[in-house]
Design an enzyme around this catalytic site. Structure first.
Site, short mmCIF file in Angstrom:
data_model
loop_
_atom_site.label_atom_id
_atom_site.label_comp_id
_atom_site.label_asym_id
_atom_site.label_seq_id
_atom_site.Cartn_x
_atom_site.Cartn_y
_atom_site.Cartn_z
N SER A 130 13.06 0.87 -1.72
CA SER A 130 11.09 1.24 -1.68
C SER A 130 10.42 -0.35 -2.46
O SER A 130 11.48 -0.80 -2.93
CB SER A 130 10.77 2.49 -2.24
N LYS A 185 14.30 9.28 -1.40
CA LYS A 185 13.50 8.31 -0.46
C LYS A 185 11.98 8.31 0.42
O LYS A 185 11.49 8.26 0.43
CB LYS A 185 13.94 6.56 0.11
N HIS A 188 10.45 10.41 -1.23
CA HIS A 188 9.15 9.69 -1.76
C HIS A 188 8.14 9.31 -1.49
O HIS A 188 6.90 8.74 -1.17
CB HIS A 188 10.14 8.24 -2.64
N ASN A 189 8.23 8.89 0.16
CA ASN A 189 7.41 8.61 0.85
C ASN A 189 5.80 9.43 0.97
O ASN A 189 4.90 9.87 1.28
CB ASN A 189 8.09 8.17 2.13
N GLU A 192 4.02 9.05 -1.26
CA GLU A 192 2.99 8.15 -1.57
C GLU A 192 1.58 8.64 -0.56
O GLU A 192 1.37 7.97 -0.28
CB GLU A 192 3.91 6.97 -1.19
#
Ligand code: ATR
Length: 485
Positions: A130, A185, A188-189, A192
């Site tokens: 990222s 990940k 995480h997105n 976000e």
């Protein structure tokens, strides 16, 4: 070729190219290949013109240019391209070599590919990366998972090129087996998405109810960014709001069409939460808010036809701004609490020994959701690695105690003014649902038993014992079992 490559990198698109520059900048020897070979020529004769980078015209040439055990990293479009490359690489490599996928692959693909590559005697790593273009170049957050035996072969290199924090901890560490890195990940997105949506909702409240200009809101966000809300996203938002369009000389934000795009990782996170049965309303609402935003024509038509309340302007004061700030802060905590709950459930489902405190640490630098606040998440999991829900930690419980009134007032005021604030209010509803020891789900159970004889458990009987009531004359005594239809 006598080039002794430390790593071979396939795929010279934006992320791949910048990672190569980052690796070379850290004195690693990198052999590069790209399916469209012209891009290799262009790169090694341009930006990548250094003795540390060797351009290769084929996969066999790339493999020959590497030290053993070989490390080959794919930075190609997620999907079939990765499978095709693995099929081409396997016959060229030897047991003990490592194949790494640094793209945005779905974790289920990474789980499958790990099994396949390991069965051939090789090691496989799915690494979530990222930070976008600049992160890849200057230090991204890297989340590798897969064959554990690959980690000692990658650790030094990956930690060297990752973002470094002031406390000397690199934003890269081993996440866990098979798809764990890509899963983390993905979450995480998802976070976000919700983080961005919350900032956008707060902006809309300040803009429409507070009648503040983009410039004034930039000042407010800049101020907030000096405290507990300090984050990359808030920082860039303040910058965005200050930007003036050179053509119209209006704030640039006012000439940008309000249709948000998405590439799908938010939806993947939402899908996984629905599949695993984990409440994830913050992220799910953020994904749906983007979908609704993209439906501009329908929104324009509905704006003319559907009734709503008159907007109730807010009396802008330090106190009101502090209230909106608190609402943003507590809702953000709720988003992270949900995100980590999803990680915890996935860890159980897939047998991943995740270190939640360290994961929060990996997100402190290099990536889009980097924020001061992540230190508190690390601290909470250090205090109690078994913590069931972030909100139950003493720090976050106190934050909720201090901010919940402001959260309610902001969400309620937005609702009364007809200003949509889906993540702010959905997370609040989740919070209240979470703290409701006795809910109306008994009525759901009664309804299910009424129309489908699905049975129910009783408050005065042990869990696992099921009862059925003949609710009406028409109903029979046959039960359908306790499955979920
Ligand atoms: P971008 O990231 O710019 O959107 P992309 O189309 O997703 O680009 O492709 C990223 C990389 O994946 C490129 O290096 C691309 O190679 P080409 O330059 O030859 O297009 C690579 N790629 C895509 N499909 C591939 C495949 N089937 N095999 C090998 N590489 C592939």
């Amino acid at each position: 070729m006598d080039f002794q490559g430390d790593i071979g990198l396939i795929g010279l698109a934006v992320m791949g190219e910048n990672l190569v520059m980052n690796l070379a900048g850290h004195h690693y020897q990198v052999a590069v290949f790209n399916r469209t070979v012209d891009k290799v020529e262009k790169f090694v004769n341009g930006r990548g013109k250094t003795p540390s980078i060797a351009g290769c015209r084929s996969l066999p040439e790339l493999v020959r240019a590497l030290k053993r055990p070989r490390r080959v990293m794919m930075m190609v479009r997620a999907g079939t391209a990765v499978d095709e490359l693995i099929d081409q690489l396997l016959p060229l490599l030897e047991p003990g070599d490592v194949v790494i996928d640094g793209g945005n692959s779905h974790y289920t693909d990474t789980r499958r590919r790990t099994r396949k590559v390991e069965a051939a005697g090789l090691l496989y790593v799915g690494a979530g990366i990222s930070g976008g273009e600049l992160g890849a170049l200057n230090g991204p957050s890297i989340m590798p998972g897969g064959s554990a035996a690959a980690w000692p072969l990658l650790r030094e290199m990956f930690q060297a090129i990752a973002a470094q924090l002031p406390d000397d901890l690199p934003c890269c560490d081993w996440i866990g087996p098979d798809g764990a890195g890509h899963y983390v990940k993905m979450v995480h997105n998802g976070i976000e998405y919700a983080d961005m949506q919350l900032i956008a909702e707060t902006y809309e409240v300040l803009r429409k109810m507070g009648k503040l200009t983009p410039e004034a809101i930039a000042g407010v966000f800049g101020e907030w960014n000096r405290g507990a809300l300090n984050s990359y996203l808030l920082e860039i938002t303040a910058e965005i709001l200050r930007k003036v369009d050179p053509v119209t000389e209006k704030p640039l934000i006012d000439v940008i069409l309000d249709c948000a795009g998405q590439k799908g990782t938010g939806r993947w996170t939402a899908d996984s939460a629905l599949e695993l049965g984990v409440p994830l309303s913050g992220i799910i609402e953020a994904v749906q808010a983007r979908s609704l935003s993209d439906d501009k024509a329908r929104r324009e038509m509905s704006a003319r036809l559907l009734p709503g309340p008159a907007l109730r302007p807010a009396a802008v004061s330090d106190q009101w701004l502090a209230q909106v700030r608190s609402a943003l802060y507590v809702a953000k905590i709720a988003v992270y609490a949900q995100g980590f709950q999803l990680l915890k459930r996935a860890a159980k489902e897939f047998g991943w020994p995740l270190d939640y405190g360290r994961i929060a640490g990996l997100w402190r630098g290099g990536c889009i959701i980097r924020a001061i606040f992540l230190n508190e998440i690390t601290a909470a999991y250090r205090r109690n690695p078994e913590l069931d829900n972030l909100l139950l930690d003493e720090f976050f419980r106190r934050a909720a105690a201090e901010g919940q009134e402001a959260w309610r007032r902001t969400a309620a005021a937005a609702a009364l003014s007809g200003v949509a604030a889906p993540v702010l209010s959905a997370t609040l509803n989740w919070y209240d649902g979470l703290r409701t020891a006795e809910s109306a789900a008994n009525l759901i159970q009664a309804q299910r038993d009424y129309f489908g004889a699905h049975t129910y458990e009783r408050t005065d009987a042990p869990r696992g014992k099921f009862f059925h009531t003949v609710w009406s004359e028409a109903g029979g005594g046959t039960v359908s079992g306790s499955y979920d239809a």
